[in-house]
Design a protein around this motif. Sequence first.
Motif, PDB file in Angstrom:
ATOM      1  N   PRO A 156       0.825  -1.209   0.000  1.00 19.63           N
ATOM      2  CA  PRO A 156       0.000   0.000   0.000  1.00 19.63           C
ATOM      3  C   PRO A 156       0.856   1.255   0.000  1.00 19.63           C
ATOM      4  N   PRO A 157       0.388   2.339  -0.625  1.00 18.81           N
ATOM      5  CA  PRO A 157       1.163   3.579  -0.691  1.00 18.81           C
ATOM      6  C   PRO A 157       1.042   4.400   0.590  1.00 18.81           C
ATOM      7  N   GLY A 158       1.893   5.419   0.700  1.00 15.79           N
ATOM      8  CA  GLY A 158       1.841   6.344   1.834  1.00 15.79           C
ATOM      9  C   GLY A 158       2.612   5.826   3.033  1.00 15.79           C
ATOM     10  N   ARG A 159       2.214   6.311   4.201  1.00 13.90           N
ATOM     11  CA  ARG A 159       2.785   5.818   5.456  1.00 13.90           C
ATOM     12  C   ARG A 159       1.787   4.845   6.052  1.00 13.90           C
ATOM     13  N   VAL A 160       2.138   3.567   6.092  1.00 14.22           N
ATOM     14  CA  VAL A 160       1.184   2.527   6.473  1.00 14.22           C
ATOM     15  C   VAL A 160       1.826   1.555   7.451  1.00 14.22           C
ATOM     16  N   ARG A 161       0.989   0.916   8.227  1.00 14.71           N
ATOM     17  CA  ARG A 161       1.449  -0.090   9.168  1.00 14.71           C
ATOM     18  C   ARG A 161       1.680  -1.402   8.428  1.00 14.71           C
ATOM     19  N   VAL A 162       2.771  -2.093   8.755  1.00 16.82           N
ATOM     20  CA  VAL A 162       3.128  -3.333   8.065  1.00 16.82           C
ATOM     21  C   VAL A 162       3.587  -4.377   9.081  1.00 16.82           C
ATOM     22  N   ARG A 163       3.660  -5.627   8.611  1.00 13.91           N
ATOM     23  CA  ARG A 163       4.201  -6.698   9.452  1.00 13.91           C
ATOM     24  C   ARG A 163       5.700  -6.576   9.599  1.00 13.91           C
ATOM     25  N   ASN A 164       6.360  -6.273   8.471  1.00  8.11           N
ATOM     26  CA  ASN A 164       7.823  -6.178   8.517  1.00  8.11           C
ATOM     27  C   ASN A 164       8.320  -5.136   7.523  1.00  8.11           C
ATOM     28  N   VAL A 165       9.448  -4.552   7.831  1.00  6.63           N
ATOM     29  CA  VAL A 165      10.133  -3.641   6.918  1.00  6.63           C
ATOM     30  C   VAL A 165      11.146  -4.441   6.107  1.00  6.63           C
ATOM     31  N   LEU A 166      11.688  -3.839   5.039  1.00  2.74           N
ATOM     32  CA  LEU A 166      12.702  -4.486   4.212  1.00  2.74           C
ATOM     33  C   LEU A 166      14.079  -4.029   4.682  1.00  2.74           C
ATOM     34  N   GLY A 167      14.972  -4.993   4.937  1.00  2.00           N
ATOM     35  CA  GLY A 167      16.189  -4.723   5.684  1.00  2.00           C
ATOM     36  C   GLY A 167      17.153  -3.733   5.074  1.00  2.00           C
ATOM     37  N   GLY A 168      17.188  -3.600   3.745  1.00  5.64           N
ATOM     38  CA  GLY A 168      18.149  -2.702   3.110  1.00  5.64           C
ATOM     39  C   GLY A 168      17.751  -1.254   3.128  1.00  5.64           C
ATOM     40  N   ASN A 169      16.554  -0.950   3.623  1.00  4.30           N
ATOM     41  CA  ASN A 169      16.042   0.415   3.687  1.00  4.30           C
ATOM     42  C   ASN A 169      15.107   0.485   4.891  1.00  4.30           C
ATOM     43  N   ALA A 170      15.693   0.527   6.075  1.00  6.19           N
ATOM     44  CA  ALA A 170      14.886   0.416   7.290  1.00  6.19           C
ATOM     45  C   ALA A 170      15.581   1.091   8.460  1.00  6.19           C
ATOM     46  N   SER A 171      14.799   1.348   9.490  1.00  6.75           N
ATOM     47  CA  SER A 171      15.343   1.901  10.731  1.00  6.75           C
ATOM     48  C   SER A 171      14.582   1.315  11.906  1.00  6.75           C
ATOM     49  N   PHE A 172      15.254   1.290  13.067  1.00  2.00           N
ATOM     50  CA  PHE A 172      14.672   0.742  14.280  1.00  2.00           C
ATOM     51  C   PHE A 172      15.078   1.609  15.463  1.00  2.00           C
ATOM     52  N   ARG A 173      14.227   1.632  16.482  1.00  2.00           N
ATOM     53  CA  ARG A 173      14.686   2.169  17.761  1.00  2.00           C
ATOM     54  C   ARG A 173      15.797   1.258  18.282  1.00  2.00           C
ATOM     55  N   ARG A 174      16.839   1.848  18.810  1.00  3.14           N
ATOM     56  CA  ARG A 174      17.932   1.047  19.369  1.00  3.14           C
ATOM     57  C   ARG A 174      17.411   0.140  20.483  1.00  3.14           C
ATOM     58  N   ALA A 175      16.444   0.645  21.251  1.00  3.88           N
ATOM     59  CA  ALA A 175      15.896  -0.129  22.364  1.00  3.88           C
ATOM     60  C   ALA A 175      15.154  -1.382  21.889  1.00  3.88           C
ATOM     61  N   ALA A 176      14.699  -1.397  20.627  1.00  2.00           N
ATOM     62  CA  ALA A 176      13.987  -2.564  20.116  1.00  2.00           C
ATOM     63  C   ALA A 176      14.875  -3.798  20.124  1.00  2.00           C
ATOM     64  N   PHE A 177      16.166  -3.608  19.855  1.00  5.69           N
ATOM     65  CA  PHE A 177      17.083  -4.743  19.841  1.00  5.69           C
ATOM     66  C   PHE A 177      17.374  -5.245  21.251  1.00  5.69           C
ATOM     67  N   ASP A 178      17.301  -4.353  22.228  1.00 10.49           N
ATOM     68  CA  ASP A 178      17.455  -4.794  23.611  1.00 10.49           C
ATOM     69  C   ASP A 178      16.288  -5.684  24.016  1.00 10.49           C
ATOM     70  N   ALA A 179      15.101  -5.401  23.462  1.00 10.25           N
ATOM     71  CA  ALA A 179      13.910  -6.174  23.807  1.00 10.25           C
ATOM     72  C   ALA A 179      13.836  -7.502  23.067  1.00 10.25           C
ATOM     73  N   ALA A 180      14.242  -7.509  21.786  1.00  7.29           N
ATOM     74  CA  ALA A 180      14.008  -8.686  20.949  1.00  7.29           C
ATOM     75  C   ALA A 180      15.275  -9.368  20.478  1.00  7.29           C
ATOM     76  N   GLY A 181      16.447  -8.774  20.678  1.00 10.92           N
ATOM     77  CA  GLY A 181      17.669  -9.302  20.090  1.00 10.92           C
ATOM     78  C   GLY A 181      17.858  -8.768  18.696  1.00 10.92           C
TER      79      GLY A 181
END
Length: 346
Positions: A156-181
Amino acid sequence: MSDRTAPLRFSVVICAYTEERWGDILAAVDSVRKQSLPPLETLLVVDHNERLLQRLAEEYADDREEVRVLANAGPRGLSSGRNTGIAAARGEFVAFLDDDAVAERDWLHHFAAGYEDPEVVAVGGRTLPVWASGRRPAWFPEEFDWVVGCTYRGLPPGRVRVRNVLGGNASFRRAAFDAAGGFATGIGRDGDRRPLGCEETELCIRLAGAVPGAVLLIDDRAVIHHKVPAARERFAYFRTRVYAEGLSKALVAQSVGAGKGLESERRYTSRVLPAGVLRGMRDALLGRAGGAGRAGAIVTGVALAAGGYALGTLRARRGGSPTFAWGPITPEPRRTGTPEPKGATA
């Protein structure tokens, strides 16, 4: 959360493995340096290539605070390289850019806008192909642009909620890795070997389970341009890649369960791909170039991916549940040996 009146601090991770992409790597770093929202740092992680490591260290010797060159601290592969970058990152947010891609000027700016919502843990963007031949092969369906690491038709176009992002063009909160590895080793790419993937899918599903209420977004204004080499414009690569995707999806299903692991794929195969076949057949009837080829490629792609998934599932059942390690890896002095990441059995 950080002070929202202050600019968000991004660490950008670029993983590199071959000197053949030397010019591409420099272009990727340059595109990060030109961002309208300047990053805190760029982390260049080199995957077990001593010569490339030395060349990049020399190239950025005068910019060590801005561009940090690191050796992959874990086993060979993209997942371990990303985990090395995560562990070394000093920013509140970690963005990932492919080493053969360039980001548009407002790439990080659009990522940052998504994090105004405190429940957002990841924001991805739109990846456009840059074909080596100068244009898309007539037979290559847009529905399968994920084969070459790009955003595919059906999202879907625009800013939308998804199950997963694509790894080569993505960002995460640093704290997310502390929670999930971090990213799971044993799933993703290892240089130019069999083109497995889905490591970001597995991570995002695991992250959603570890952080109640977690929101993952794609904002199609966060654009990068990804090179597609001539070898990947050929049908032989298409066949290999879609088959490998089936194998990868079987690993993801073993890790997080088939329900979550194939949720998006069911919609994709039941709605998006049949519509693509019909468009191809219509174009063929109207005499438009490539219509029959696109329809045939979609049918072939579905069959090969299904075959890869079936074989991957059978192998997993015979060999028991796979063991995944997902860091983040804590870098140690390079000459003291490889640290062991934490892991879990699916």
